[in-house]
Write an enzyme that holds these catalytic residues in place. Sequence first.
Site: not given
Length: 465
Positions: A164, A285, A291, A298
């Site tokens: 979980h 970024s 970043k 992804e």
Amino acid sequence: MSNNSLDNKQKSWSGRFSEPVAELVKKYTASVSFDKRLAEFDIQGSLAHAHMLGQQGIISKNDVAAIEKGLAEILAEIQAGTFEWLLDLEDVHLNIEKRLTDKIGDAGKRLHTGRSRNDQVATDVRLWLRATADDVLVGIKNLQLSILDLAEQHADTIMPGFTHLQVAQPVTFGHHLMAYFEMLKRDAARFVDCRKRINYLPLGAAALAGTSYPIDRDMVAKTLDFDGVCENSLDAVSDRDFAIEFSAASAILMTHLSRFSEELILWSSPRFAFIDIADRFCTGSSIMPQKKNPDVPELVRGKTGRVNGHLVALLTLMKGQPLAYNKDNQEDKEPLFDTADTVLVTLAIYADMLRGIAVNKTNMRQAALEGFATATDLADYLVKKGMPFRDAHEVVALAVKHGVQLGCDLADLPLSDLQKFSIMINDDVYQVLTLEGSVASRNHIGGTAPTQVKLAIARARKLLS
Ligand code: ARG
């Protein structure tokens, strides 16, 4: 691609038509823009067919020799990029056949004896997919080797295991990685299995009913290295199960890599800070200078949606088709090609990316200490001292509650505190409450103990050798 119009007589099926096909319809129905990638396999199939026709006395040996020479030249033109693909000639098959006829005349026109584009295209796709399945298997193995190398370095690196997404029990990072090895093992088995059913020859089914020429299908199957022939002509030209199976195996494979990616994304986020993905697999970024984004995982996660979509497209393509061939089948290629391209490049980049992963052992260990990850070990300790498991579970729950109130882990509670929950607890308890003690105790096949991880890696290496 050139689009110069051929007059109707030059097309292979235009004799019965009284007006030319509308321009838009021509574009709508043509497949050459994408099926030209089957060219090499189309030529392979044609050569095997021509040899068989010659062997059976259906065409002359001279014709076979001319076809062989002409197709060799065409293959060279295609490989050199000088072959002119004509949209007017609809697909890869008619483009090659027309060029052959331009080169060798009547012998070229005899190649299509006892054959139809229906059994021809099914053969081409199977030949292409068989080679592609082999490439995928190489890609899977390469990724598996990359996983094994990383797992070997981290056979005893401790991290929290999750259920979980909550800290559950300590595991070793090597053990965690080996879970993906198992998934890929099943993936490879699926491609091997799917390849078996790809490897049957449709050629000889002709349009749908077979042919009246005395063909030798076994000979063609042997030449093309198929395990046998498709045994029903209607099925031979219309079956696309093999494409669906390949897509299904691909979708499952991508789903595994997508799950793996989700973990890499989480682990590389500063909140976890378990791993660092090498800069060459990340981007920055354009607005936030701090970043570093895990673009590759992804995109793997994103491309999984696309591969799953292709599977659904193929299933839907087939579900309403009556026997035998329908033009719908032309729509099998783009999803299949894109699936293969996506899977192959993903496997390659993934293997490379894993080699560029740096592990922060301190952070992993710290996180494993933070969620009462050894609570089950305390329960097991009490059971071994004679307490029924359900009672032990309750005792530990109370001890955890106490730890939460004090803001400390079970291993940090003094013995006198622990003994308030059960007098069965002695100072030997601290051995099982440590992370190392916890993982080492799960020492059976499939368990997370470092010894077991090393054994699993050894078995895996043997399997791949
Ligand atoms: N381009 C077609 C395909 O991909 C080849 C078969 C065409 N057959 C036909 N009867 N129109 O399926």
